[in-house]
Design a protein around this motif. Sequence first.
Motif, short mmCIF file in Angstrom:
data_model
loop_
_atom_site.label_atom_id
_atom_site.label_comp_id
_atom_site.label_asym_id
_atom_site.label_seq_id
_atom_site.Cartn_x
_atom_site.Cartn_y
_atom_site.Cartn_z
N ALA A 96 0.92 -1.45 -0.03
CA ALA A 96 0.08 0.15 -0.13
C ALA A 96 0.93 1.12 -0.12
CB ALA A 96 -1.14 -0.08 1.18
N ALA A 97 0.58 2.19 -0.91
CA ALA A 97 1.35 3.27 -0.79
C ALA A 97 0.50 4.33 -0.24
CB ALA A 97 1.68 3.76 -2.40
N ILE A 98 -0.88 4.53 -0.38
CA ILE A 98 -1.63 5.64 -0.16
C ILE A 98 -3.05 4.91 0.60
CG2 ILE A 98 -3.28 7.52 -0.69
CD1 ILE A 98 -1.77 7.95 -3.26
N ILE A 99 -3.04 5.29 1.79
CA ILE A 99 -4.28 4.59 2.66
C ILE A 99 -5.23 5.60 2.80
CG2 ILE A 99 -5.01 3.31 4.77
CD1 ILE A 99 -2.44 1.97 4.77
N GLN A 100 -6.48 5.60 2.53
CA GLN A 100 -7.64 6.81 2.97
C GLN A 100 -8.36 6.47 3.90
OE1 GLN A 100 -9.56 8.95 -0.29
NE2 GLN A 100 -9.10 10.86 0.97
N LEU A 101 -8.71 7.18 5.04
CA LEU A 101 -9.56 7.10 5.90
C LEU A 101 -11.19 7.48 5.53
CD1 LEU A 101 -7.99 8.30 9.24
CD2 LEU A 101 -8.19 5.94 8.36
N ARG A 102 -12.12 6.54 5.81
CA ARG A 102 -13.69 6.99 5.55
C ARG A 102 -14.24 7.08 6.87
NH1 ARG A 102 -12.91 8.41 0.15
NH2 ARG A 102 -12.20 6.62 -1.30
N GLN A 103 -15.05 8.08 6.98
CA GLN A 103 -16.09 8.06 8.05
C GLN A 103 -17.43 8.00 7.81
OE1 GLN A 103 -15.89 11.93 9.80
NE2 GLN A 103 -16.25 11.35 11.72
N ASP A 104 -18.09 6.87 8.60
CA ASP A 104 -19.53 6.52 8.06
C ASP A 104 -20.62 7.49 8.79
OD1 ASP A 104 -19.80 5.53 10.88
OD2 ASP A 104 -19.24 3.70 10.30
N GLU A 105 -21.79 7.08 8.64
CA GLU A 105 -22.69 8.21 9.17
C GLU A 105 -22.71 8.12 10.68
OE1 GLU A 105 -24.42 3.90 8.39
OE2 GLU A 105 -23.31 5.40 7.24
N ASN A 106 -22.22 6.87 11.31
CA ASN A 106 -22.05 6.85 12.53
C ASN A 106 -20.99 7.50 13.33
OD1 ASN A 106 -24.57 5.39 12.75
ND2 ASN A 106 -23.35 3.84 12.26
N GLY A 107 -20.06 8.33 12.38
CA GLY A 107 -18.81 8.91 12.74
C GLY A 107 -17.51 8.01 13.04
N LEU A 108 -17.82 6.64 12.77
CA LEU A 108 -16.78 5.64 12.92
C LEU A 108 -15.76 5.71 11.63
CD1 LEU A 108 -18.70 2.80 14.29
CD2 LEU A 108 -17.47 4.30 15.66
N PHE A 109 -14.58 5.40 11.75
CA PHE A 109 -13.55 5.26 10.70
C PHE A 109 -13.13 4.19 10.30
CE2 PHE A 109 -12.87 9.68 12.82
CZ PHE A 109 -12.83 10.43 11.83
N ASN A 110 -13.14 3.96 9.09
CA ASN A 110 -12.48 2.74 8.35
C ASN A 110 -11.43 3.18 7.56
OD1 ASN A 110 -14.06 2.73 5.81
ND2 ASN A 110 -15.82 2.47 7.17
N GLU A 111 -10.59 2.32 6.73
CA GLU A 111 -9.73 2.51 5.99
C GLU A 111 -9.67 1.83 4.69
OE1 GLU A 111 -5.77 0.27 7.21
OE2 GLU A 111 -6.09 2.09 8.18
N GLU A 112 -9.42 2.54 3.71
CA GLU A 112 -9.29 1.83 2.25
C GLU A 112 -7.99 1.92 1.60
OE1 GLU A 112 -11.25 2.67 -2.20
OE2 GLU A 112 -11.94 3.81 -0.48
N VAL A 113 -7.33 1.02 1.13
CA VAL A 113 -6.17 1.08 0.37
C VAL A 113 -6.41 1.74 -1.07
CG1 VAL A 113 -4.20 -0.08 -0.56
CG2 VAL A 113 -5.09 -0.97 1.49
N ARG A 114 -6.14 3.01 -1.32
CA ARG A 114 -6.49 3.76 -2.53
C ARG A 114 -5.61 3.16 -3.63
NH1 ARG A 114 -9.36 8.23 -2.82
NH2 ARG A 114 -8.94 7.67 -5.32
#
Length: 521
Positions: free
Chosen positions: A18-36
């Motif tokens: 992974a060179a770039i990982i991006q955080l995402r925030q769901d409707e509950n305010g919780l974060f998860n990550e995605e290898v972009r």
Amino acid sequence: MNILNAFIGQAQRRPHAAAIIQLRQDENGLFNEEVRCSYLALLEEARQLAANLQAQVGMQAQVGIVMGNTPEWVLADIALQLADLTEVPVPLAFSGEQAAFLLQNCRLVLTDAAGAQRLAEWQATGTELPSAILPLRLGATPHHAEPARLHPADGAQDGVIKIIHTSGTTSQPKGVMIRRHGLDALVASLWQLAQPDDYQRYLNLVPLSLLIEQVTALYMPLTSGGAVVMPPDDMPPLGHPGVTAVQRLEVIHAARPSAMTLTPALVEALAERAVSHGDRPGLMPALFGREHAPLLAAGGAPVDAEVLQRLNALNIPVYQGYGLSENSSVATWNARGANRIGTVGKPLPHVEVKIADDGELCLRSSSLFAGYSSEDPSSCAIDDEGWLHTGDLATQDADGFISIIGRKKTLIITANGRNISPEWLESAYRTVPGVQQAIVYGDGQQFLGGLFVVDDMREAPAIRQAIAAYARDHLNEIEFIPDPVLVPHSAEIMARLFTVTGRPRRNAVNAFLDQLETVTA
């Protein structure tokens, strides 16, 4: 060391890392990550973009970057280096007039969604900007073999690869021309002080338009096989009007970073959160989402030594450093095994320092800039012996540690003939509860003045008493501010009085105070 070749080498050795990982925030305010993006995918897409850019504008032309902290910035930066084009980053916080000044010699402007929106806002005010604009979206280009038409940059040849604009004394920022070999020398020097795994997960919270963040968020991870962890696309970086450091503590916990560069405000917010955790177990996981503290660097403005001591006692060292764009960013840094709190560390291995007779810090190194594209009265000079005169006042102790005590041009001389450097005094006053920021002034006046940005104006009487009590207990009578001016924290006030890195806009203080007096009257 060559940054570009080191990145390409990592892509060859670890193509699917992974060179770039991006955080995402769901409707509950919780974060998860995605290898972009993997290393190989980033390299292939950057090569194709580089070939397209060369076809459009040729080589060694200037290309603007108007973007937020997004993966598209990483793609643009790598592609511009591959294409041997000069990158001109434009901070989104700049005005339309400043943006037009920066982009006036650019053949093309690269944007992401946030950048396109900002361009539209500037244009709506009548600002004339380059008509050639290329929106980018990482992953939009299919991956094929290296384009045949790409003429890759020759890393053995030095040249200007960036023009970094920093605030001067006028409305038009000064342009610092950054050399390819200067950046290479700086990154190689930083790696002599860092450990191989330090930058495996670097959390990017500071605007990428700042050169120091390009170095630490992009070049340190990507030359070591690490990943840059980026916040959600719609989350503005620190320094954006209205964004407070406390609001980013949950992002830090979710990102589980191995390294970060912190603003002074973020250091203070971490210290407050750590103290509030108390003696309960699990401090590191609570703060950083991991068992051990990340490599934490701080710069841009002084951090109060008591705050650093408090964190250090909790096994959370923060390594304070000093730099300026004219040296490709970092010049001195505290490091593991050589961390003297209250100083900005020792010179990097490739940097020489000397203190001039008047106390000015002078630097000589292989990462010095190539000059200015636009001059300003605050511009630094390089003398005949190659010494850069920084304009900063400093001392160096017997062990080589540097302490910055102020700026030559911000030195306050009171009507009583006393010399006061405001920077460290402002850092001290920021430790008063309820005070977010402070600007000390009073050149030619009998007593010092102070403008204090506070959390809650309803607490103004108590904050005034706390300011006076702090001065009485910790400062001398010359440093006492008898009549502090308190203003509420707001996005408008922060943008008007401070840069994105938290430095006071001292030239704006008098006009602000005059307006404040008029409104009060």
